[in-house]
Write a protein that holds these residues in place. Structure first.
Motif, mmCIF file in Angstrom:
data_model
loop_
_atom_site.group_PDB
_atom_site.id
_atom_site.type_symbol
_atom_site.label_atom_id
_atom_site.label_comp_id
_atom_site.label_asym_id
_atom_site.label_seq_id
_atom_site.Cartn_x
_atom_site.Cartn_y
_atom_site.Cartn_z
ATOM 1 N N TYR A 139 0.830 -1.203 0.000
ATOM 2 C CA TYR A 139 0.000 0.000 0.000
ATOM 3 C C TYR A 139 0.863 1.252 0.000
ATOM 4 C CZ TYR A 139 -4.668 -1.988 0.668
ATOM 5 O OH TYR A 139 -5.873 -2.633 0.493
ATOM 6 N N ASP A 140 0.434 2.258 -0.763
ATOM 7 C CA ASP A 140 1.175 3.514 -0.739
ATOM 8 C C ASP A 140 0.799 4.314 0.512
ATOM 9 O OD1 ASP A 140 -1.272 4.805 -1.244
ATOM 10 O OD2 ASP A 140 -0.881 4.990 -3.385
ATOM 11 N N GLU A 141 1.489 5.403 0.719
ATOM 12 C CA GLU A 141 1.303 6.192 1.942
ATOM 13 C C GLU A 141 -0.123 6.716 2.070
ATOM 14 O OE1 GLU A 141 3.127 10.334 3.809
ATOM 15 O OE2 GLU A 141 4.473 9.012 2.674
ATOM 16 N N LYS A 142 -0.710 7.123 0.963
ATOM 17 C CA LYS A 142 -2.077 7.666 0.982
ATOM 18 C C LYS A 142 -3.077 6.613 1.441
ATOM 19 C CE LYS A 142 -5.500 9.892 -2.017
ATOM 20 N NZ LYS A 142 -5.780 10.365 -3.404
ATOM 21 N N ASP A 143 -2.943 5.386 0.932
ATOM 22 C CA ASP A 143 -3.879 4.331 1.305
ATOM 23 C C ASP A 143 -3.679 3.880 2.747
ATOM 24 O OD1 ASP A 143 -5.383 4.186 -1.010
ATOM 25 O OD2 ASP A 143 -4.022 2.771 -1.981
ATOM 26 N N LEU A 148 -5.727 3.549 8.268
ATOM 27 C CA LEU A 148 -5.394 3.764 9.678
ATOM 28 C C LEU A 148 -6.349 4.770 10.316
ATOM 29 C CD1 LEU A 148 -1.491 3.918 9.404
ATOM 30 C CD2 LEU A 148 -2.829 2.125 10.536
ATOM 31 N N GLY A 149 -6.707 5.787 9.556
ATOM 32 C CA GLY A 149 -7.633 6.791 10.072
ATOM 33 C C GLY A 149 -9.065 6.313 10.092
ATOM 34 N N LYS A 158 -1.574 9.910 9.557
ATOM 35 C CA LYS A 158 -0.736 10.393 8.453
ATOM 36 C C LYS A 158 0.737 10.225 8.784
ATOM 37 C CE LYS A 158 -0.132 14.322 5.338
ATOM 38 N NZ LYS A 158 -0.593 15.700 4.980
ATOM 39 N N THR A 159 1.113 10.591 10.002
ATOM 40 C CA THR A 159 2.511 10.459 10.433
ATOM 41 C C THR A 159 2.929 8.999 10.464
ATOM 42 O OG1 THR A 159 2.295 12.447 11.799
ATOM 43 C CG2 THR A 159 4.135 10.972 12.301
ATOM 44 N N LEU A 160 2.062 8.150 10.972
ATOM 45 C CA LEU A 160 2.385 6.725 11.064
ATOM 46 C C LEU A 160 2.499 6.106 9.676
ATOM 47 C CD1 LEU A 160 2.892 4.194 12.704
ATOM 48 C CD2 LEU A 160 0.417 3.872 12.873
ATOM 49 N N ALA A 161 1.618 6.479 8.761
ATOM 50 C CA ALA A 161 1.685 5.950 7.394
ATOM 51 C C ALA A 161 3.027 6.290 6.753
ATOM 52 C CB ALA A 161 0.536 6.513 6.566
ATOM 53 N N ALA A 162 3.474 7.520 6.949
ATOM 54 C CA ALA A 162 4.774 7.936 6.403
ATOM 55 C C ALA A 162 5.909 7.138 7.029
ATOM 56 C CB ALA A 162 4.981 9.426 6.635
ATOM 57 N N ALA A 163 5.807 6.869 8.337
ATOM 58 C CA ALA A 163 6.840 6.109 9.042
ATOM 59 C C ALA A 163 6.916 4.663 8.544
ATOM 60 C CB ALA A 163 6.561 6.133 10.539
ATOM 61 N N VAL A 165 6.060 3.573 5.523
ATOM 62 C CA VAL A 165 6.641 3.589 4.177
ATOM 63 C C VAL A 165 8.152 3.779 4.243
ATOM 64 C CG1 VAL A 165 6.730 4.891 2.017
ATOM 65 C CG2 VAL A 165 4.520 4.361 3.072
ATOM 66 N N ALA A 166 8.613 4.651 5.139
ATOM 67 C CA ALA A 166 10.054 4.890 5.287
ATOM 68 C C ALA A 166 10.767 3.659 5.842
ATOM 69 C CB ALA A 166 10.289 6.086 6.199
ATOM 70 N N ALA A 167 10.151 2.994 6.806
ATOM 71 C CA ALA A 167 10.778 1.837 7.463
ATOM 72 C C ALA A 167 10.929 0.654 6.510
ATOM 73 C CB ALA A 167 9.967 1.435 8.687
ATOM 74 N N ARG A 168 9.943 0.441 5.659
ATOM 75 C CA ARG A 168 9.973 -0.746 4.790
ATOM 76 C C ARG A 168 11.006 -0.625 3.674
ATOM 77 N NH1 ARG A 168 4.054 0.327 1.981
ATOM 78 N NH2 ARG A 168 4.808 1.515 0.172
ATOM 79 N N VAL A 169 11.520 0.560 3.445
ATOM 80 C CA VAL A 169 12.586 0.746 2.457
ATOM 81 C C VAL A 169 13.836 -0.011 2.887
ATOM 82 C CG1 VAL A 169 14.163 2.410 1.400
ATOM 83 C CG2 VAL A 169 11.728 2.962 1.641
#
Length: 303
Positions: A139-143, A148-149, A158-163, A165-169
Motif C-alpha cells: 500500500y502507498d502512503e495515501k492508502d 489507519l484513520g 498520516k505520520t504513522l503511514a509515512a513512518a 513507508v520509510a521503514a519498509r525501504v
C-alpha cells in the motif's frame, strides 16, 4: 468447542431471534458453534444454516451430528448464493456475531494478536493469498493513511503511514515485532496497547474487507428474511455498529432515510431494540470480550 469461543450474550441472542420450533435460521459466524448449538436445542425440526470461512470452524461443525445443520464454508457476504443453493427462499432469523473470534486471537500463528510475535497474517480465510504483511509492503502512503484513520481511528494516522513507508525501504515489515518497533515511536505514553489494537484492527478490517462484507450481509439478509423474521447482530466496534444501526433505522448505510413517491419511509427493517443491548457485569467478568459487545435486533417489515 467451548474453549474455541465463549458465546457472548447467548440468552439475549436467543430471545432476539424469537425462535419458532420449525423455522429456518442462519448463524453467519459459526466459529466454535456455541450460539448454533443453543439454537438447535430450541428447534423441533426446522433447519439451521451456518457460515464460516475458517477451516477450523468447519471441523467444529462436523463434530455436531445433527441432520438439521447445514454448513456453508464461505464468507457471509455470499448468504443469498448459499441459501439458494440449498433451495431456501426465506429464513425466519439470522444471527451475526461479528469480528475476530477468541480462538483466532489466541492462535499465535494467525497474527491477529499483539501478544505474540508471529508473521503478520490476519487472514480470516486461510485460502486468501495476501496477508497483512503484504498489505504493509504494497500500500502507498495515501492508502495506509486512509485505512489507519478510517478503520483504526488512529489520531496520527498520516505520520504513522509515512513512518511505515520509510521503514519498509530498509527492511520488510513481516512480523508482529517488526510492526510494534515502528508503532512504539508514535504510540501515546501509557496507551501503547490501545494504539497497537487500533492499528491491528485497521489492517484486519482492510485485509478481510469486513465493512464491505457486512454491507453485503445486511442487504441480503433484509431480502431473505420472511415477514416478521428477525435480524440479530452483535458488533464490537463503532464502525460496525454504526453501519448496523443506520441500516436498521434508515435502510441505508450513510445519509438520510429514503422515501417512496408518497413520502413513506422506504426501509425493510424495523428496530426491536431502540438502543443496543449490552452484556451484564457478571458476563463481562467471566468473558472480557463481552465488554465491548453491542447487540441490535430488528424485524422484517411488510407482507
Amino acid at each position: 468447542m467451548e474453549a474455541y469461543h465463549n458465546p457472548v450474550m447467548l440468552q439475549e441472542c436467543l430471545e432476539g431471534l424469537a425462535l419458532k420450533p420449525g423455522g429456518t435460521y442462519v448463524d453467519v459466524t459459526f466459529g466454535g458453534g456455541g450460539h448454533s448449538r443453543a439454537i438447535l436445542e430450541q428447534l423441533q425440526g426446522g433447519r439451521l444454516v451456518v457460515f464460516d470461512q475458517d477451516a477450523d470452524a468447519k471441523a467444529n461443525a462436523e463434530a455436531i451430528d445433527d441432520e438439521r445443520l447445514i454448513f456453508a464454508p464461505a464468507n457471509f457476504r455470499y448468504l443469498k448464493r448459499y441459501l439458494r443453493l440449498h433451495r431456501i427462499d426465506q429464513i425466519d432469523g439470522l444471527l451475526a456475531d461479528l469480528g475476530v473470534s477468541s480462538h483466532q486471537i489466541d492462535d499465535a500463528d494467525r497474527g491477529f494478536s499483539t501478544r505474540f510475535d508471529a508473521r503478520l497474517d490476519m487472514r480470516m480465510d486461510k485460502g486468501m493469498k495476501k496477508t497483512a504483511a503484504d498489505l504493509l509492503q504494497e500500500y502507498d502512503e495515501k492508502d495506509l493513511h486512509r485505512i489507519l484513520g478510517m478503520y483504526g481511528e488512529v489520531r496520527n494516522a498520516k505520520t504513522l503511514a509515512a513512518a511505515i513507508v520509510a521503514a519498509r525501504v530498509n527492511e520488510p515489515i513481516v512480523t508482529v515485532a517488526d510492526l510494534k518497533r515502528i508503532l512504539d515511536r508514535y504510540a501515546p505514553r501509557r496507551k501503547e496497547f490501545r494504539y497497537y489494537a487500533q492499528v491491528f484492527q485497521a489492517l484486519r478490517i482492510e485485509l478481510n474487507d469486513e465493512m464491505g462484507a457486512l454491507k453485503d450481509l445486511l442487504e441480503q439478509s433484509a431480502e431473505m428474511l420472511a415477514p416478521e423474521g428477525r435480524l440479530v447482530v452483535m458488533s464490537y466496534h463503532s464502525l460496525e455498529d454504526r453501519l448496523v444501526k443506520n441500516f436498521i433505522n434508515k435502510g441505508v448505510f450513510h445519509g438520510e432515510v429514503e422515501k417512496d413517491v408518497y413520502g413513506n419511509v422506504d426501509k425493510p427493517l424495523s428496530a426491536i431494540t431502540r438502543k443496543p443491548v449490552m452484556a451484564g457485569e457478571e458476563e463481562v467478568k467471566a468473558n472480557p470480550r463481552a465488554r465491548s459487545a453491542k447487540l441490535r435486533v430488528a424485524e422484517k417489515t411488510g407482507a
